[in-house]
Design an enzyme around this catalytic site. Structure first.
Site, short mmCIF file in Angstrom:
data_model
loop_
_atom_site.label_atom_id
_atom_site.label_comp_id
_atom_site.label_asym_id
_atom_site.label_seq_id
_atom_site.Cartn_x
_atom_site.Cartn_y
_atom_site.Cartn_z
N ARG A 235 6.25 -2.59 3.63
CA ARG A 235 7.12 -2.03 2.59
C ARG A 235 7.89 -0.89 3.22
O ARG A 235 7.32 -0.02 3.88
CB ARG A 235 6.31 -1.50 1.40
CG ARG A 235 7.18 -0.71 0.42
CD ARG A 235 6.48 -0.37 -0.86
NE ARG A 235 6.27 -1.56 -1.68
CZ ARG A 235 5.75 -1.53 -2.90
NH1 ARG A 235 5.36 -0.38 -3.43
NH2 ARG A 235 5.60 -2.64 -3.58
N HIS B 188 11.71 -8.05 -3.28
CA HIS B 188 10.25 -7.92 -3.31
C HIS B 188 9.72 -9.33 -3.63
O HIS B 188 9.31 -9.60 -4.76
CB HIS B 188 9.89 -6.91 -4.41
CG HIS B 188 8.47 -6.46 -4.42
ND1 HIS B 188 7.49 -7.04 -3.66
CD2 HIS B 188 7.87 -5.47 -5.13
CE1 HIS B 188 6.33 -6.42 -3.90
NE2 HIS B 188 6.54 -5.46 -4.79
N LYS C 255 6.32 11.39 14.52
CA LYS C 255 6.59 11.87 15.88
C LYS C 255 7.85 11.24 16.46
O LYS C 255 8.22 11.50 17.59
CB LYS C 255 5.41 11.50 16.80
CG LYS C 255 4.08 12.07 16.40
CD LYS C 255 3.05 11.66 17.45
CE LYS C 255 1.65 11.99 17.00
NZ LYS C 255 0.65 11.29 17.82
N ARG D 46 -0.54 -1.47 -6.60
CA ARG D 46 -0.89 -2.87 -6.78
C ARG D 46 -0.60 -3.73 -5.56
O ARG D 46 -1.41 -4.57 -5.19
CB ARG D 46 -0.09 -3.49 -7.94
CG ARG D 46 -0.70 -3.30 -9.28
CD ARG D 46 0.40 -3.17 -10.30
NE ARG D 46 1.19 -2.00 -9.98
CZ ARG D 46 0.90 -0.78 -10.40
NH1 ARG D 46 -0.10 -0.59 -11.19
NH2 ARG D 46 1.63 0.26 -10.06
N THR D 47 0.57 -3.55 -4.97
CA THR D 47 0.94 -4.47 -3.90
C THR D 47 -0.04 -4.35 -2.75
O THR D 47 -0.61 -5.34 -2.28
CB THR D 47 2.40 -4.21 -3.44
OG1 THR D 47 3.24 -4.27 -4.59
CG2 THR D 47 2.85 -5.25 -2.43
C1 NCD Z 1 7.68 -2.34 -7.81
C2 NCD Z 1 8.38 -1.98 -6.53
O1 NCD Z 1 7.77 -1.39 -5.63
O2 NCD Z 1 9.53 -2.36 -6.41
N1 NCD Z 1 6.32 -2.09 -7.75
C3 NCD Z 1 5.48 -3.14 -7.52
O3 NCD Z 1 5.30 -3.57 -6.41
N2 NCD Z 1 4.91 -3.71 -8.58
C4 NCD Z 1 8.29 -1.82 -9.04
C5 NCD Z 1 8.57 -0.35 -9.17
O4 NCD Z 1 8.26 0.44 -8.29
O5 NCD Z 1 9.13 0.00 -10.22
#
Ligand code: NCD
Length: 310
Positions: free
Chosen positions: A108, A136, A87, A58-59
């Protein structure tokens, strides 16, 4: 007043306050109301660069879809661990390179502090899309927007947060964000997955909360139930995970105990903590929430990229 977000990094939700959330929510409402042609002017000719060192659905996709809806493009690495990192390239160099090719970055990474560090070396604004177990922030923005849309307010609500409160970074950003509102928060987790002691003090300063282990006990009181996944990948020991796996399961039986107008949220992905039968009930808002993820991220990108705001 100028547009606060113009060319700003979004690293921690703690850098924002209620007024800034309102700016994003209003921009989101405006973007939703715009025609596709109008929307496409907001990032025309601009490029979003993403670097994902951890899995995402999703993100990443919502950022890409948001950028496309604004008339911009996206480039990036969805599995950065298999890029030149393999590398031996440093995070700093990877970020520097990406910032040469794009106007805004989305990162991320598995390490706490990664986004703050990356923002320092990036020549372009950087958005934290998940930094270790820490935060997040854009998830918290879409979470608040969902609550505001679905419950028509945030103040005065009773919110239950259940699941992995120790490792779930969405929980930390959400709790810091909720600290700006008058809400009654109840945290429910197995004893081993309680909120981390080093953050408890900071959260408590902003937000008084209750803690317990039994979900059913207070289920009839919540306006919002925010469910999270047990973060298997963060456990140092598989046996420790096995002990808490499947601790909470929301099924149709549980819904009977909830307020009629309560909503269930989840940042997704879900494993077995919400039964698929719940999806078609009016309580389930987690897919709507994911939809708002695209809209709120589009608003944030538009604010970062346009000096005059939107
Ligand atoms: C979350 C995360 O990456 O922290 N995912 C997201 O972006 N909706 C939640 C998760 O991984 O449980």
């Amino acid at each position: 007043m100028g547009n606060f977000f113009f060319q700003k990094d979004i690293i921690s939700i703690r850098d924002l306050d209620r007024e800034k959330f309102d700016t994003i929510f209003n921009a989101t409402d405006k973007i939703i109301a715009m025609s596709p042609n109008e929307r496409r002017e907001l990032a025309r000719g601009k490029t979003l660069g993403y670097l994902f060192f951890e899995p995402s659905t999703r993100t990443r996709l919502s950022f890409e879809a948001a950028m496309a809806s604004l008339g911009g493009t996206s480039i990036g690495i969805a599995d950065a661990l298999s890029s030149s990192t393999k590398k031996g390239e440093s995070l700093a160099d990877t970020v520097r390179i990406m910032s040469l090719y794009s106007d805004v970055l989305v990162l991320r990474h598995q390490l706490d502090g990664s986004s703050r560090f990356a923002a320092e070396v990036s020549a372009k604004p950087l958005i934290n899309a998940g930094s270790g177990t820490e935060e997040h922030p854009t998830q918290a923005i879409l979470d608040l927007y969902t609550i505001r849309k679905e419950k028509k307010k945030i103040d005065g609500l009773k919110i239950g947060v259940v699941g992995d409160l120790k490792y779930g970074r969405t929980v930390y950003s959400l709790l810091y964000a909720l600290g700006n509102y008058k809400v009654d928060v109840h945290l429910i987790s197995p004893p081993a997955l309680k909120i981390r002691a080093d953050s408890t003090y900071e959260i408590q300063k902003r937000l008084p909360f209750k803690e317990s282990t039994d979900l059913e006990e207070n289920l009839d009181e919540f306006d919002v139930l925010y469910v999270t996944r047990i973060q298997k990948e963060r456990f140092a020991d598989a046996e420790e995970y096995a002990k808490v796996k499947g601790s909470y399961k929301i099924g149709l039986d549980m819904l009977k105990k909830m307020k009629d107008d309560a909503i269930i949220m989840h940042p997704l992905p879900r494993l077995d903590e919400i039964s698929p039968e719940v999806d078609s009930t009016p309580y389930a808002k987690y897919f709507t929430q994911a939809q708002y993820g695209k809209d709120t991220r589009a608003a944030l990108l538009a604010l970062i990229l346009n000096e005059k705001g939107i």
